[in-house]
Design a protein around this motif. Structure first.
Motif, short mmCIF file in Angstrom:
data_model
loop_
_atom_site.label_atom_id
_atom_site.label_comp_id
_atom_site.label_asym_id
_atom_site.label_seq_id
_atom_site.Cartn_x
_atom_site.Cartn_y
_atom_site.Cartn_z
N VAL A 51 0.83 -1.21 0.00
CA VAL A 51 0.00 0.00 0.00
C VAL A 51 0.86 1.26 0.00
CG1 VAL A 51 -1.70 1.31 1.32
CG2 VAL A 51 -1.92 -1.17 1.13
N THR A 52 1.86 1.30 0.86
CA THR A 52 2.66 2.52 1.01
C THR A 52 3.89 2.55 0.12
OG1 THR A 52 3.91 1.52 2.85
CG2 THR A 52 1.89 2.72 3.39
N GLY A 53 4.38 1.41 -0.31
CA GLY A 53 5.61 1.37 -1.08
C GLY A 53 6.85 1.53 -0.24
N GLU A 54 6.73 1.45 1.07
CA GLU A 54 7.86 1.57 1.99
C GLU A 54 8.13 0.23 2.65
OE1 GLU A 54 7.48 4.69 4.78
OE2 GLU A 54 7.01 6.23 3.28
N SER A 55 9.39 0.05 3.03
CA SER A 55 9.79 -1.19 3.67
C SER A 55 9.39 -1.19 5.14
CB SER A 55 11.30 -1.38 3.54
OG SER A 55 11.72 -2.56 4.23
N VAL A 56 8.82 -2.30 5.57
CA VAL A 56 8.42 -2.47 6.97
C VAL A 56 9.34 -3.51 7.58
CG1 VAL A 56 6.56 -3.07 8.55
CG2 VAL A 56 6.04 -1.90 6.40
N GLY A 57 9.91 -3.20 8.72
CA GLY A 57 10.86 -4.10 9.36
C GLY A 57 10.21 -5.39 9.84
N ASP A 58 11.06 -6.27 10.35
CA ASP A 58 10.57 -7.55 10.84
C ASP A 58 9.70 -7.40 12.08
OD1 ASP A 58 11.94 -8.79 8.80
OD2 ASP A 58 13.75 -9.15 10.01
N ASP A 59 9.99 -6.39 12.90
CA ASP A 59 9.22 -6.17 14.12
C ASP A 59 8.13 -5.14 13.83
OD1 ASP A 59 8.25 -6.01 16.66
OD2 ASP A 59 9.91 -4.83 17.45
N LEU A 60 6.89 -5.57 13.80
CA LEU A 60 5.79 -4.65 13.51
C LEU A 60 5.66 -3.57 14.57
CD1 LEU A 60 2.93 -7.00 12.23
CD2 LEU A 60 4.29 -5.39 10.90
N LEU A 61 5.83 -3.94 15.83
CA LEU A 61 5.69 -2.95 16.90
C LEU A 61 6.71 -1.83 16.75
CD1 LEU A 61 5.08 -5.30 19.97
CD2 LEU A 61 3.40 -3.91 18.76
N GLU A 62 7.94 -2.17 16.40
CA GLU A 62 8.98 -1.16 16.27
C GLU A 62 8.83 -0.37 14.98
OE1 GLU A 62 11.90 1.05 17.92
OE2 GLU A 62 10.93 -0.71 18.83
N ALA A 63 8.41 -1.04 13.90
CA ALA A 63 8.32 -0.36 12.62
C ALA A 63 7.14 0.59 12.55
CB ALA A 63 8.22 -1.39 11.50
N LEU A 64 6.06 0.27 13.23
CA LEU A 64 4.85 1.09 13.17
C LEU A 64 4.66 1.97 14.39
CD1 LEU A 64 2.39 -1.66 11.87
CD2 LEU A 64 3.79 -0.08 10.53
N LYS A 65 5.64 2.01 15.28
CA LYS A 65 5.48 2.70 16.55
C LYS A 65 5.25 4.19 16.37
CE LYS A 65 7.83 3.45 20.98
NZ LYS A 65 9.03 3.15 21.77
N ASP A 66 5.90 4.83 15.39
CA ASP A 66 5.73 6.27 15.22
C ASP A 66 4.46 6.63 14.48
OD1 ASP A 66 6.43 5.31 12.77
OD2 ASP A 66 8.12 6.68 12.45
N GLY A 67 3.77 5.66 13.90
CA GLY A 67 2.49 5.90 13.26
C GLY A 67 2.55 6.49 11.86
N THR A 68 3.74 6.76 11.32
CA THR A 68 3.83 7.40 10.00
C THR A 68 3.38 6.44 8.90
OG1 THR A 68 6.16 6.76 9.91
CG2 THR A 68 5.65 8.96 10.75
N ILE A 69 3.79 5.20 8.96
CA ILE A 69 3.40 4.24 7.92
C ILE A 69 1.89 4.02 7.93
CG2 ILE A 69 3.66 1.86 7.15
CD1 ILE A 69 6.51 1.90 8.07
N LEU A 70 1.31 3.97 9.11
CA LEU A 70 -0.14 3.79 9.20
C LEU A 70 -0.88 4.98 8.59
CD1 LEU A 70 -0.50 2.35 12.83
CD2 LEU A 70 -0.46 1.10 10.67
N CYS A 71 -0.41 6.19 8.89
CA CYS A 71 -1.06 7.38 8.33
C CYS A 71 -0.91 7.43 6.81
CB CYS A 71 -0.48 8.63 8.98
SG CYS A 71 -0.88 8.83 10.73
N LYS A 72 0.24 7.04 6.30
CA LYS A 72 0.44 7.03 4.85
C LYS A 72 -0.47 5.99 4.20
CE LYS A 72 5.26 8.61 5.03
NZ LYS A 72 6.69 8.25 4.80
N ALA A 73 -0.62 4.83 4.83
CA ALA A 73 -1.51 3.82 4.28
C ALA A 73 -2.95 4.32 4.27
CB ALA A 73 -1.40 2.53 5.10
N MET A 74 -3.36 5.03 5.30
CA MET A 74 -4.72 5.57 5.33
C MET A 74 -4.94 6.61 4.24
SD MET A 74 -7.74 5.65 6.57
CE MET A 74 -7.61 4.65 8.03
N ASN A 75 -3.95 7.45 4.00
CA ASN A 75 -4.09 8.46 2.95
C ASN A 75 -4.09 7.84 1.55
OD1 ASN A 75 -4.40 10.73 4.55
ND2 ASN A 75 -2.19 11.15 4.66
N VAL A 76 -3.48 6.67 1.41
CA VAL A 76 -3.55 5.99 0.11
C VAL A 76 -4.94 5.40 -0.09
CG1 VAL A 76 -2.65 4.05 -1.23
CG2 VAL A 76 -1.07 5.53 0.01
N VAL A 77 -5.48 4.79 0.95
CA VAL A 77 -6.80 4.18 0.86
C VAL A 77 -7.88 5.25 0.74
CG1 VAL A 77 -8.49 2.78 2.09
CG2 VAL A 77 -6.09 2.10 2.07
#
Length: 280
Positions: free
Chosen positions: A83-109
């Motif tokens: 969805v975002t075109g960005e790499s997500v690390g192996d640890d979801l909690l650490e990769a999504l902790k700042d919320g930027t990837i989630l917000c970008k995914a929402m703006n794409v949808v």
């Protein structure tokens, strides 16, 4: 031979040097302990903390670890990357902790659903990103509250299971919203089709009017008029011309009004005297 005063000064200098050395060593030890306290946590925080917990906390952490599905976490990671075109690390909690990837995914949808994405390392800004994502899930995608995770689940690492389930539900809601570029990873929802049948009463049943309830419309026998002549009408209907005593007469008919006694009037004695004098 050195004088007593010089010996005293040299001893004081050596004592001061040793004290400064101990103080420096104490500061270094405190700094080392602080660094160990605030050093980054390992990737699997649930498993790392399970060895430090006891009682109910340890049991809950063990349940959380047992519920984890690494295969599903991999699907969530792949979906977000698509969805975002960005790499997500192996640890979801650490990769999504700042919320930027989630917000970008929402703006794409749903373009424009999140106006500002904070690119900051401050905790309250990162938690605001997560809160904005969850708010858009509720208001834009109309997701149920039971399908969402909480800010604490992600930022504090409380539950990676809730995070995974919430993102799977997000993929389903995104597909319903019209986003089809990246396929949904959620299972297909089951549609239950029920044929509504009107409940009919068995005519042979022995239901009384009292136990019948609202199964059917009860017919109204007649309009009851509780006016001033209700008693009279009721008596004539039930008993006809049956004699009724005055005690139980009620309002069945109009009662004759007897003469008004004036025995207690203020002029009672005068009137009685006049009557007596007229007789004589």
């Amino acid at each position: 031979s050195p004088s007593p005063s010089s010996s005293l000064r040299s001893w004081a200098a050596r004592a001061g040097g040793r004290a400064r050395g101990h103080a420096a060593g104490g500061r270094k030890g405190a700094c080392a302990r602080a660094e160990r306290l605030f050093e980054p946590q390992p990737a699997d925080r649930t498993a790392a903390m399970s060895g430090l917990l006891y009682g109910l906390d340890k049991e809950l952490a063990q349940r959380e670890a047992d519920k984890r599905d690494t295969a599903l976490e991999g699907k969530v990671r792949t979906y977000l990357e698509g969805v975002t075109g960005e790499s997500v690390g192996d640890d979801l909690l650490e990769a999504l902790k700042d919320g930027t990837i989630l917000c970008k995914a929402m703006n794409v949808v749903a373009p424009g659903s999140i106006a500002k994405i904070h690119q900051s390392t401050m905790p309250f800004k990162q938690m605001e990103n997560i809160a904005n994502f969850l708010k858009a899930c509720r208001q834009v995608l109309n997701m149920h509250e039971s399908d969402l995770f909480t800010t604490a689940d992600l930022y504090d690492g409380k539950s990676v299971v809730n995070l995974t389930s919430g993102l799977v539900a997000f993929s389903r809601a995104a597909a319903k919203h019209g986003y089809t570029k990246t396929p949904s990873i959620a299972p297909k929802e089951s549609v239950v089709r029920r044929s509504l049948k009107k409940w009919s009463i068995n005519p042979n049943s022995t239901l009384s009017k009292m136990t019948q309830g609202s199964s059917s419309t009860m017919e109204k026998s007649g309009v009851q008029r509780q006016g001033p002549t209700f008693g009279a009408d009721h008596t004539q209907t039930m008993w006809g011309n049956t004699e009724v005593s005055k005690l139980s007469l009620g309002s069945s008919r109009v009662m004759d009004r007897p003469d008004i006694s004036r025995a207690n009037d203020i002029t009672f004695g005068h009137d009685a005297g006049n009557r007596t004098s007229k007789r004589t």
